[in-house]
Design a protein around this motif. Structure first.
Motif, PDB file in Angstrom:
ATOM      1  N   ILE A  62       0.815  -1.211   0.000  1.00  0.00           N
ATOM      2  CA  ILE A  62       0.000   0.000   0.000  1.00  0.00           C
ATOM      3  C   ILE A  62       0.848   1.260   0.000  1.00  0.00           C
ATOM      4  N   TRP A  63       2.064   1.158   0.553  1.00  0.00           N
ATOM      5  CA  TRP A  63       2.915   2.354   0.620  1.00  0.00           C
ATOM      6  C   TRP A  63       3.520   2.669  -0.738  1.00  0.00           C
ATOM      7  N   GLY A  66       0.655   3.973  -2.717  1.00  0.00           N
ATOM      8  CA  GLY A  66       0.356   5.337  -2.290  1.00  0.00           C
ATOM      9  C   GLY A  66       1.389   6.323  -2.817  1.00  0.00           C
ATOM     10  N   THR A  69       0.644   7.027  -6.306  1.00  0.00           N
ATOM     11  CA  THR A  69      -0.489   7.940  -6.449  1.00  0.00           C
ATOM     12  C   THR A  69      -0.017   9.378  -6.273  1.00  0.00           C
ATOM     13  N   ALA A  70       0.817   9.609  -5.253  1.00  0.00           N
ATOM     14  CA  ALA A  70       1.334  10.957  -5.018  1.00  0.00           C
ATOM     15  C   ALA A  70       2.169  11.434  -6.206  1.00  0.00           C
ATOM     16  N   LEU A  73      -0.272  12.393  -9.034  1.00  0.00           N
ATOM     17  CA  LEU A  73      -1.012  13.627  -8.724  1.00  0.00           C
ATOM     18  C   LEU A  73      -0.118  14.848  -8.914  1.00  0.00           C
ATOM     19  N   THR A  74       1.152  14.742  -8.477  1.00  0.00           N
ATOM     20  CA  THR A  74       2.082  15.856  -8.628  1.00  0.00           C
ATOM     21  C   THR A  74       2.383  16.108 -10.098  1.00  0.00           C
ATOM     22  N   ILE A 200      -6.192   6.931  -9.948  1.00  0.00           N
ATOM     23  CA  ILE A 200      -6.932   7.359  -8.764  1.00  0.00           C
ATOM     24  C   ILE A 200      -7.989   6.336  -8.393  1.00  0.00           C
ATOM     25  N   PHE A 201      -8.589   5.690  -9.401  1.00  0.00           N
ATOM     26  CA  PHE A 201      -9.570   4.647  -9.115  1.00  0.00           C
ATOM     27  C   PHE A 201      -8.928   3.280  -8.912  1.00  0.00           C
ATOM     28  N   PHE A 203      -6.133   2.593  -7.497  1.00  0.00           N
ATOM     29  CA  PHE A 203      -5.492   2.499  -6.187  1.00  0.00           C
ATOM     30  C   PHE A 203      -6.435   1.953  -5.112  1.00  0.00           C
ATOM     31  N   PRO A 204      -7.605   2.554  -4.884  1.00  0.00           N
ATOM     32  CA  PRO A 204      -8.480   1.966  -3.869  1.00  0.00           C
ATOM     33  C   PRO A 204      -9.045   0.609  -4.271  1.00  0.00           C
ATOM     34  N   LEU A 205      -9.349   0.429  -5.560  1.00  0.00           N
ATOM     35  CA  LEU A 205      -9.950  -0.833  -5.987  1.00  0.00           C
ATOM     36  C   LEU A 205      -9.005  -2.010  -5.763  1.00  0.00           C
ATOM     37  N   LEU A 208      -6.571  -1.066  -1.613  1.00  0.00           N
ATOM     38  CA  LEU A 208      -7.288  -0.818  -0.380  1.00  0.00           C
ATOM     39  C   LEU A 208      -8.459  -1.774  -0.201  1.00  0.00           C
TER      40      LEU A 208
END
Lengths: 211, 90
Positions: A62-63, A66, A69-70, A73-74, A200-201, A203-205, A208
């Protein structure tokens, strides 16, 4: 606004930009449907084998996910700023923004590679490496979907990196004069933003989905 | 140009905060609510990217409609596959 020869058959630059943007979104909509099929498969798997997905998901890092993802986004921020700069004719902003986003894209792929290697060593890659620690069929289905979805996404990231780098070079070498060709910068950026939205989608699917 | 850039930086800060929230939700004792909550957060993030970064707020109605059409098609895909699986006898 009077029509110049370059804008024909549109009524002017603004109409042409609207049409260009419209066309780009039609293409992006097709990409949404492409990944949508995979999302539907993930949703189906989750609904019908809830325990399996929850059992396999903690094996994903997850890290690292994550961090990726960061990173994306940047990179989207840099692209968005570059698009603003393109309209003002600020070449340096565009070149720096797109080059920075492309580099972050490479960082994304590198982190993904680290993850894949980790999963290979744990025997999670279907058909390759050590035997799988997963017993039940539905758990391997979830992991299989993870690999397909992230590999397809990574391919799109690669294409995006090439587009961003190519546009940055074009702007730097003045093959794409600004603000005349700001639309090109904007549209190339739209592709990159979609790559970000898909992640973005994802990642949680995927990451998480743990119990 | 300054105001436009400030807006985008603010949106980015919001996105990073939402990312932190998503990860926090994963470790919070929310039980079955965790999945819909993290999907809802993801939807907000995506909406921010589409509305501000992709400049859908400045786009024509036709362009916005394209996105709506894609979402409707996706919704149909999921709804009909889900229905099919749910009423299956096997």
């Amino acid at each position: 606004m009077s029509a110049s020869a370059r804008d024909m058959p549109f009524e002017g630059r603004r109409a042409r930009l609207e049409a260009d943007t419209f066309g780009m979104f039609v293409f992006l909509a097709s990409e949404v449907m492409l990944f949508g099929g995979l999302f539907a498969a993930l949703a189906y798997d989750r609904l019908h084998h809830p325990g399996a997905a929850a059992g396999a998901a903690p094996r994903l890092d997850i890290w690292l996910g994550g961090a990726n993802t960061a990173v994306l986004l940047t990179s989207s921020l840099l692209v968005a700023i570059a698009a603003v700069g393109a309209r003002e004719g600020a070449r340096r902003w565009v070149v720096a923004g797109f080059a920075g986003a492309a580099l972050l894209g490479v960082a994304f792929l590198a982190i993904k590679g680290v993850e894949y290697r980790k999963e290979y060593l744990e025997g999670l890659m279907p058909g390759l490496g050590p035997p799988s620690p997963l017993g039940a069929q539905p758990a391997t289905l979830f992991i299989g979907l993870y690999f397909i979805a992230t590999a397809l996404h990574a391919l799109h990231v690669l294409v995006g990196i090439v587009l961003l780098a190519g546009t940055a070079v074009g702007v730097a070498r003045r093959r794409l004069p600004l603000p005349a060709r700001a639309a090109t910068v904007h549209l190339m950026g739209l592709y990159w933003h979609l790559v970000d939205v898909i992640w973005i989608f994802l990642f949680p699917l995927l990451y998480l989905a743990r119990p | 140009m300054g105001a436009a850039i400030t807006l985008r930086v603010l949106v980015w800060l919001g996105l990073m905060a939402l990312l932190a929230l998503t990860i926090g939700v994963t470790f919070a004792p929310l039980g079955a609510w965790r999945f819909p909550i993290s999907l809802a957060i993801a939807t907000v993030k995506a909406a921010l990217v589409v509305w501000v970064f992709m400049e859908l707020r400045a786009a024509s109605g036709a362009t916005r409609l394209v996105l709506v059409a894609a979402l409707v098609a996706l919704g149909l895909l999921m709804l009909l596959s889900g229905l099919d699986a749910a009423i299956r006898a096997v």
